[in-house]
Design a protein around this motif. Structure first.
Motif, mmCIF file in Angstrom:
data_model
loop_
_atom_site.group_PDB
_atom_site.id
_atom_site.type_symbol
_atom_site.label_atom_id
_atom_site.label_comp_id
_atom_site.label_asym_id
_atom_site.label_seq_id
_atom_site.Cartn_x
_atom_site.Cartn_y
_atom_site.Cartn_z
ATOM 1 N N ASP A 1 0.841 -1.211 0.000
ATOM 2 C CA ASP A 1 0.000 0.000 0.000
ATOM 3 C C ASP A 1 0.871 1.255 0.000
ATOM 4 N N ASP A 2 1.938 1.258 0.793
ATOM 5 C CA ASP A 2 2.827 2.404 0.857
ATOM 6 C C ASP A 2 3.515 2.631 -0.493
ATOM 7 N N VAL A 3 4.007 1.563 -1.094
ATOM 8 C CA VAL A 3 4.663 1.682 -2.412
ATOM 9 C C VAL A 3 3.668 2.165 -3.452
ATOM 10 N N SER A 4 2.456 1.630 -3.412
ATOM 11 C CA SER A 4 1.428 2.048 -4.369
ATOM 12 C C SER A 4 1.115 3.534 -4.222
ATOM 13 N N ARG A 5 0.998 3.992 -2.981
ATOM 14 C CA ARG A 5 0.736 5.411 -2.728
ATOM 15 C C ARG A 5 1.877 6.268 -3.261
ATOM 16 N N ARG A 6 3.111 5.843 -3.015
ATOM 17 C CA ARG A 6 4.269 6.612 -3.480
ATOM 18 C C ARG A 6 4.358 6.632 -5.008
ATOM 19 N N VAL A 7 4.037 5.506 -5.647
ATOM 20 C CA VAL A 7 4.073 5.452 -7.116
ATOM 21 C C VAL A 7 3.013 6.389 -7.690
ATOM 22 N N ARG A 8 1.800 6.365 -7.118
ATOM 23 C CA ARG A 8 0.742 7.282 -7.596
ATOM 24 C C ARG A 8 1.175 8.738 -7.424
ATOM 25 N N GLN A 9 1.796 9.019 -6.288
ATOM 26 C CA GLN A 9 2.277 10.384 -6.036
ATOM 27 C C GLN A 9 3.353 10.755 -7.061
ATOM 28 N N ALA A 10 4.280 9.854 -7.344
ATOM 29 C CA ALA A 10 5.340 10.137 -8.321
ATOM 30 C C ALA A 10 4.748 10.324 -9.712
ATOM 31 N N ILE A 11 3.768 9.506 -10.071
ATOM 32 C CA ILE A 11 3.122 9.658 -11.382
ATOM 33 C C ILE A 11 2.462 11.034 -11.479
ATOM 34 N N GLY A 12 1.787 11.429 -10.403
ATOM 35 C CA GLY A 12 1.146 12.748 -10.395
ATOM 36 C C GLY A 12 2.162 13.868 -10.563
ATOM 37 N N GLU A 13 3.291 13.732 -9.886
ATOM 38 C CA GLU A 13 4.314 14.769 -10.012
ATOM 39 C C GLU A 13 4.920 14.791 -11.408
ATOM 40 N N VAL A 14 5.154 13.617 -11.988
ATOM 41 C CA VAL A 14 5.699 13.560 -13.350
ATOM 42 C C VAL A 14 4.689 14.160 -14.327
ATOM 43 N N GLN A 15 3.419 13.823 -14.157
ATOM 44 C CA GLN A 15 2.393 14.397 -15.037
ATOM 45 C C GLN A 15 2.345 15.916 -14.884
ATOM 46 N N GLY A 16 2.495 16.396 -13.658
ATOM 47 C CA GLY A 16 2.502 17.839 -13.426
ATOM 48 C C GLY A 16 3.680 18.506 -14.119
ATOM 49 N N VAL A 17 4.861 17.884 -14.008
ATOM 50 C CA VAL A 17 6.050 18.440 -14.659
ATOM 51 C C VAL A 17 5.862 18.425 -16.169
ATOM 52 N N LEU A 18 5.338 17.323 -16.703
ATOM 53 C CA LEU A 18 5.108 17.233 -18.157
ATOM 54 C C LEU A 18 4.071 18.263 -18.609
ATOM 55 N N ALA A 19 3.065 18.456 -17.810
ATOM 56 C CA ALA A 19 2.043 19.444 -18.169
ATOM 57 C C ALA A 19 2.647 20.843 -18.174
ATOM 58 N N GLN A 20 3.462 21.140 -17.176
ATOM 59 C CA GLN A 20 4.113 22.444 -17.139
ATOM 60 C C GLN A 20 5.063 22.596 -18.317
ATOM 61 N N ALA A 21 5.807 21.531 -18.638
ATOM 62 C CA ALA A 21 6.739 21.587 -19.773
ATOM 63 C C ALA A 21 5.969 21.786 -21.059
ATOM 64 N N GLY A 22 4.813 21.172 -21.178
ATOM 65 C CA GLY A 22 3.995 21.343 -22.383
ATOM 66 C C GLY A 22 3.464 22.756 -22.495
ATOM 67 N N GLN A 23 3.090 23.360 -21.390
ATOM 68 C CA GLN A 23 2.612 24.739 -21.415
ATOM 69 C C GLN A 23 3.737 25.690 -21.779
ATOM 70 N N PHE A 24 4.920 25.442 -21.263
ATOM 71 C CA PHE A 24 6.047 26.317 -21.591
ATOM 72 C C PHE A 24 6.377 26.198 -23.059
ATOM 73 N N GLU A 25 6.315 25.027 -23.598
ATOM 74 C CA GLU A 25 6.629 24.865 -25.021
ATOM 75 C C GLU A 25 5.607 25.593 -25.876
ATOM 76 N N ARG A 26 4.344 25.544 -25.469
ATOM 77 C CA ARG A 26 3.303 26.203 -26.253
ATOM 78 C C ARG A 26 3.473 27.720 -26.196
ATOM 79 N N GLU A 27 3.837 28.241 -25.057
ATOM 80 C CA GLU A 27 4.014 29.677 -24.926
ATOM 81 C C GLU A 27 5.215 30.154 -25.747
ATOM 82 N N GLU A 28 6.266 29.314 -25.805
ATOM 83 C CA GLU A 28 7.450 29.721 -26.544
ATOM 84 C C GLU A 28 7.194 29.611 -28.037
ATOM 85 N N GLY A 29 6.434 28.620 -28.434
ATOM 86 C CA GLY A 29 6.281 28.321 -29.846
ATOM 87 C C GLY A 29 5.333 29.135 -30.551
#
Length: 97
Positions: A69-97
């Motif tokens: 359960d602890d590992v599953s919670r941490r993996v979900r949290q890491a996925i959320g953070e990676v998705q957040g970083v990717l979303a931010q990176a996608g927004q920055f690319e759109r603003e620059e482009g």
């Protein structure tokens, strides 16, 4: 009188034979009972040992479930953070482009 003595001896020998057979059956029954009691004690010892092993296995299972359960919670949290970083990176690319 000799015939009566011979008959008495034969009856005595027959009675002794029956007594010996009865004693043998009794001893065999006692031995069998002792074997059953020994077998029952062994089965009770096995049951107690298996109960202890089952308790240990259940304890390990609960620890494993908690860790999973602890590992599953941490993996979900890491996925959320990676998705957040990717979303931010996608927004920055759109603003620059």
């Amino acid at each position: 009188m000799i015939t009566t003595l011979d008959d008495a001896m034969k009856r005595l020998e027959s009675a002794l034979g029956f007594l010996e057979a009865s004693v043998s059956r009794r001893l065999e029954a006692e031995k069998s009972r002792g074997d059953l009691e020994t077998e029952l004690q062994l089965m009770q010892d096995d049951r107690a040992r298996l109960a202890v092993e089952l308790d240990g296995a259940l304890t390990r299972l609960h620890r494993f479930e908690a860790a999973t359960d602890d590992v599953s919670r941490r993996v979900r949290q890491a996925i959320g953070e990676v998705q957040g970083v990717l979303a931010q990176a996608g927004q920055f690319e759109r603003e620059e482009g």
